[in-house]
Write a protein that holds these residues in place. Structure first.
Motif, short mmCIF file in Angstrom:
data_model
loop_
_atom_site.label_atom_id
_atom_site.label_comp_id
_atom_site.label_asym_id
_atom_site.label_seq_id
_atom_site.Cartn_x
_atom_site.Cartn_y
_atom_site.Cartn_z
N ASN A 131 0.60 -1.11 0.16
CA ASN A 131 0.22 -0.36 -0.02
C ASN A 131 0.88 1.46 -0.07
N ALA A 132 0.35 2.23 -0.69
CA ALA A 132 1.21 3.88 -0.89
C ALA A 132 1.01 4.19 0.51
N SER A 133 1.95 5.19 0.91
CA SER A 133 2.00 6.19 1.84
C SER A 133 1.81 7.52 0.82
N ASP A 134 1.39 8.92 1.99
CA ASP A 134 0.56 9.76 1.52
C ASP A 134 2.27 10.05 0.45
N GLY A 135 2.16 10.73 -0.87
CA GLY A 135 3.22 11.07 -0.89
C GLY A 135 4.82 10.40 -1.51
N CYS A 136 4.50 9.58 -2.11
CA CYS A 136 5.37 8.58 -1.81
C CYS A 136 5.65 8.35 -3.69
N VAL A 137 6.95 8.19 -3.89
CA VAL A 137 7.00 7.39 -5.40
C VAL A 137 6.70 5.56 -4.95
N VAL A 138 5.24 5.49 -5.83
CA VAL A 138 5.23 3.83 -6.11
C VAL A 138 6.30 3.59 -6.74
N LEU A 139 7.34 2.17 -6.32
CA LEU A 139 8.16 1.58 -7.99
C LEU A 139 7.54 0.50 -8.10
N SER A 140 7.15 0.30 -8.98
CA SER A 140 5.87 -0.62 -9.21
C SER A 140 7.49 -1.21 -10.42
N LEU A 141 7.53 -2.83 -10.21
CA LEU A 141 8.35 -3.95 -10.88
C LEU A 141 7.80 -4.39 -11.62
N VAL A 142 6.95 -5.14 -12.12
CA VAL A 142 6.39 -5.04 -12.67
C VAL A 142 7.43 -5.01 -14.62
N LYS A 143 7.55 -3.95 -15.12
CA LYS A 143 8.76 -4.54 -16.16
C LYS A 143 9.62 -4.71 -16.11
N MET A 144 10.20 -5.04 -15.13
CA MET A 144 11.30 -5.84 -14.73
C MET A 144 11.80 -6.85 -15.08
N ASP A 145 10.56 -8.33 -16.22
CA ASP A 145 10.20 -9.25 -16.25
C ASP A 145 10.86 -10.09 -16.89
N ARG A 146 12.55 -10.13 -16.90
CA ARG A 146 13.64 -10.98 -17.78
C ARG A 146 13.79 -12.40 -16.72
N ILE A 147 13.78 -13.43 -17.88
CA ILE A 147 14.41 -14.09 -17.40
C ILE A 147 15.84 -14.76 -18.29
#
Length: 471
Positions: A96-112
């Motif tokens: 869950n996000a906190s107010d004013g945060c940067v959400v760092l979504s790592l779903v694009k780093m998806d290489r085997i």
């Protein structure tokens, strides 16, 4: 349980003056930075109930290690909190996000990055989906055992962050047992490697294990070296019906005491069986009080199932039905994987508990959950990784009814208290997140909390990584 918004050490004026977006875009492509409030709001929370979330300032979707390092350097410079995320299938509010945060979504780093059949390892980025990895290594005759029920959606990074388990843990263990090494971006942007690629290694403190289950509070996992096993034979499944949950739990104890090593040993109570039938019309026996699923992936699974079937009958099973082939086995497993989705459909909202007790106390746990359901006049279904003693009591309630929501919250807490009384733990695989912060403190005690906070401070002295989680 404290229900306040997630707080973080930040200075919004400083962040604004420093030009957070401009600073991020100086090292990231424009498409990797999302600032539209309607879009960023969709990244605010995972799948947990009763876990408040803040409003992120921006969402970043990096594709490289260097981009992650840039994000952390900017965050440190501007004192902006960072919340790492995977597929957000978690059930504790850890993403869950906190107010004013940067959400760092790592779903694009998806290489085997590598599959090595000689060393029996895979090297992957954090956004690789669990099922995709399993299929890829299967093409090499290898097997990655951890298989959470959300394996078609959840990512390896999220699995590492929450130390997730799955249906096969009774034989093969949990995620922590398959993580050999990690590349981690620290809070200040430095890159650290932990662990090894070798079959053995005891050099220094086991920092790799420290990161597994840390819920993104110590660093950002950007690469993982995972142990693999040879692909086992196709498993066969047996279904045993019982007239009581206690009898099914007695069968579990007899199976484990007898030295058997099933690849799966799962339990569904009558509420869960009915919910699955209502959702998917699978024809499961609704006359049963508990359905036990046992599987073996040995070279002669039929013989092992016969032995376990006899133990189930001795424990009071009213019917024992072994699957005849892989297709029938998969149908039974699909019923188990649908359990949580089916229970959610009962009332529209669920709270999914994750209490693990010693196997010898499993019957006491299920009896206690039934008493809690009666006390609070609620529907509580239980599916369990019975071979591990890991129960998932699922409280079904109407979130629009304030009184029912209150009773759901109170019943959830009472079930966790019961687990601790029986010598168990508040979480076997879902993690602490926001949902169980108070209960973590109860389980590990003040000295344990002090030591864990000291570790957090050593890795993240400014408190920027996933603030408000764990403790």
């Amino acid at each position: 349980m404290i229900m306040s918004r997630i707080e973080a050490p930040r200075d919004e004026d400083t962040a604004a003056a420093g030009g957070l977006l401009d600073r991020l875009l100086s090292g990231l492509p424009a498409e990797a930075v999302l600032a539209d409030p309607d879009v960023t709001a969709s990244y605010a929370n995972d799948m947990a109930s009763f876990c408040e979330a803040g409003t992120p300032a921006v969402v970043v979707l990096p594709r490289t290690v260097e981009q992650v390092q840039h994000v952390m350097r900017v965050a440190t410079e501007l004192r902006v909190p960072v919340v790492p995320q995977g597929a957000r299938t978690g059930l504790s509010g850890a993403a869950n996000a906190s107010d004013g945060c940067v959400v760092l979504s790592l779903v694009k780093m998806d290489r085997i990055l590598e599959i090595n059949p000689v060393d029996r390892i895979a090297v992957v980025e954090p956004g690789v989906v669990n099922a995709a990895l399993s299929r890829a290594v299967g093409e090499h005759g290898l097997y990655y055992p951890p298989d959470p029920s959300s394996w078609e959606m959840c990512t390896i990074g999220g699995n590492i962050g929450t130390a997730s388990g799955g249906l096969c843990c009774v034989k093969y263990g949990v995620t922590a047992e398959y993580v050999l090494g990690l590349d981690v971006v620290l809070a200040d942007g430095r890159l650290m490697s932990t662990g090894r690629r070798t079959a053995k290694g005891v050099a220094g403190y086991d920092l790799t294990r420290l990161f597994v289950g840390s819920e993104g509070s110590l660093g950002i996992v950007v690469r993982a070296v995972l142990a693999l096993k040879p692909q086992p034979p196709q498993q066969l499944v047996l279904a045993a019906e019982f007239g009581s949950a206690r009898a099914a739990c007695d069968a579990v104890c007899k199976i484990m005491e007898g030295g058997h090593v099933p690849s799966l040993l799962e339990l569904m109570d009558r509420t869960t069986v009915k919910a699955v039938n209502d959702l998917a019309h699978m024809g499961l026996p609704e006359t049963t009080e508990a359905l036990l699923l046992a599987a073996f992936d040995t070279h002669d699974p039929a013989a092992d199932l016969a032995l376990v079937g006899a133990l189930c009958e001795a424990a009071g099973a009213t019917q024992v039905v072994p699957a005849e082939d892989a297709a029938e086995s998969e149908l039974l497993l699909q019923a188990r994987r649908l359990s949580l989705t089916a229970l959610e459909a009962v009332k529209g909202t669920t709270m999914i508990d994750d209490v693990c007790v010693p196997r010898s106390r499993l019957g006491d746990m299920l009896d206690g959950i039934e008493r809690v359901a009666e006390k609070y006049a609620l529907t509580i279904g239980v599916c369990a990784h019975a071979g591990d003693g890991n129960t998932h009591p699922t409280v079904c309630f109407d979130a629009t009814d304030p009184d029912e929501s209150r009773r759901a919250r109170e019943s959830f807490d009472e079930i966790m208290a019961l687990g601790l009384e029986l010598g168990g733990t508040i979480t076997g695989e879902h993690g602490v997140g926001v949902l169980k912060k108070e209960w973590l403190a109860r389980e590990i005690g003040p000295v344990g909390v002090e030591m864990q906070r000291a570790i957090k401070t050593a890795f993240d002295p400014l408190g920027l990584l996933n603030p408000g989680k764990l403790f």
